[in-house]
Design an enzyme around this catalytic site. Structure first.
Site, PDB file in Angstrom:
ATOM      1  N   TYR A  41      -3.314   4.416  37.495  1.00 45.29           N
ATOM      2  CA  TYR A  41      -1.982   5.023  37.560  1.00 45.29           C
ATOM      3  C   TYR A  41      -2.063   6.444  38.111  1.00 45.29           C
ATOM      4  O   TYR A  41      -1.313   6.818  39.014  1.00 45.29           O
ATOM      5  CB  TYR A  41      -1.353   5.023  36.166  1.00 45.29           C
ATOM      6  CG  TYR A  41       0.109   5.386  36.161  1.00 45.29           C
ATOM      7  CD1 TYR A  41       1.057   4.484  36.613  1.00 45.29           C
ATOM      8  CD2 TYR A  41       0.545   6.629  35.694  1.00 45.29           C
ATOM      9  CE1 TYR A  41       2.412   4.802  36.608  1.00 45.29           C
ATOM     10  CE2 TYR A  41       1.891   6.952  35.689  1.00 45.29           C
ATOM     11  CZ  TYR A  41       2.817   6.042  36.146  1.00 45.29           C
ATOM     12  OH  TYR A  41       4.154   6.361  36.148  1.00 45.29           O
ATOM     13  N   SER A  72       5.595  11.109  39.206  1.00 47.40           N
ATOM     14  CA  SER A  72       5.339  11.340  37.792  1.00 47.40           C
ATOM     15  C   SER A  72       4.510  12.604  37.657  1.00 47.40           C
ATOM     16  O   SER A  72       3.750  12.963  38.571  1.00 47.40           O
ATOM     17  CB  SER A  72       4.579  10.160  37.192  1.00 47.40           C
ATOM     18  OG  SER A  72       4.110  10.454  35.894  1.00 47.40           O
TER      19      SER A  72
END
Length: 242
Positions: free
Chosen positions: A159, A146
């Site tokens: 995250y 990501s």
């Protein structure tokens, strides 16, 4: 080879592939003629999706349940797929999970689940896959990361940590394995409309799971002399900040 059979003869595993980005990757690989092992935690979902994917191309699709947080389960996934297909050529580490909260509100359980899934799962699966990929030669590990692996955001302590770590691990894996005839790449999408963070269907400006799947199949089309080690994928026209 034509675009519909460029992957014929390749055996692939896609983790977290019963929905979202992983499902689109599995579908794209199947349409390209590959054999595909579909995997997620839910046995019912795995076998349902495998039957759908199996009908899309000239290869075969099988379903193998796996919780990537479990090293033994990852080894069973890899060994079972290699045994069923007779080889292993591609591992796509896609399984991921996120819980978004300020650091003082992030529970220890949510922290551990993100690290164990997003980072540990890639390590366990890749470690199990290397002997198979080395045996057949010309293997590829593709990790789905990501842009959160480069850009931190408030509420993303767990995250961001997992995705920053994945970037570093992928680059080290690439250096470890490049002379063993295994290529390693990281795809880093920006905003993808998958419902991952409660997104609704009105976010047309965002990437689609098919865009990430296209990046995977494009990588696999590169000749052996080329290694695109990192792909950053952004929406072409994101919303402007006011």
């Amino acid at each position: 080879m034509s675009g519909t059979d460029m992957l014929t003869g390749r055996a692939c595993i896609v983790t977290g592939s019963t929905r979202g980005i992983g499902l689109e990757i599995a579908r794209a690989l199947a349409r390209g003629g590959a054999d595909v092992a579909v995997s997620s935690r839910s046995a019912a979902d795995v076998h349902r999706v495998a039957a759908e994917v199996d009908a899309l191309g000239s290869g075969h699709a099988i379903g193998i349940p796996c919780d990537v947080r479990d090293p033994a389960a990852c080894r069973r996934l890899v060994d079972s797929a290699a045994e069923r297909f007779g080889r292993l050529d591609v591992l796509v580490n896609n399984a991921g999970w996120g819980h978004f909260a300020p650091i003082d509100e992030l529970s220890i359980e949510d922290w551990r689940e993100q690290i164990d899934t997003n980072l540990g799962g890639v390590f366990y699966g890749s470690r199990a896959a290397v002997p198979h990929l080395t045996a057949d030669g010309g293997g590829w590990i593709i990790n789905i990361g990501s842009l959160a692996g480069r850009h931190a955001f408030a509420g993303g302590a767990g995250y961001n940590a997992s995705k920053f770590g994945l970037l570093g691990m992928t680059e080290a894996m690439m250096l470890d394995l490049r002379h063993r005839d295994i290529r390693v790449s990281l795809i880093m999408p920006g905003s993808v409309n998958t419902g991952f963070r409660g997104q609704s269907a009105d976010h047309d400006w965002k990437l689609d799971g098919q865009d990430v799947a296209r990046a995977v199949t494009d990588l696999l089309a590169y000749p052996g002399r080329a290694l695109p080690s990192r792909v950053e994928l952004r929406p072409s026209r994101p919303l402007r900040k006011r």
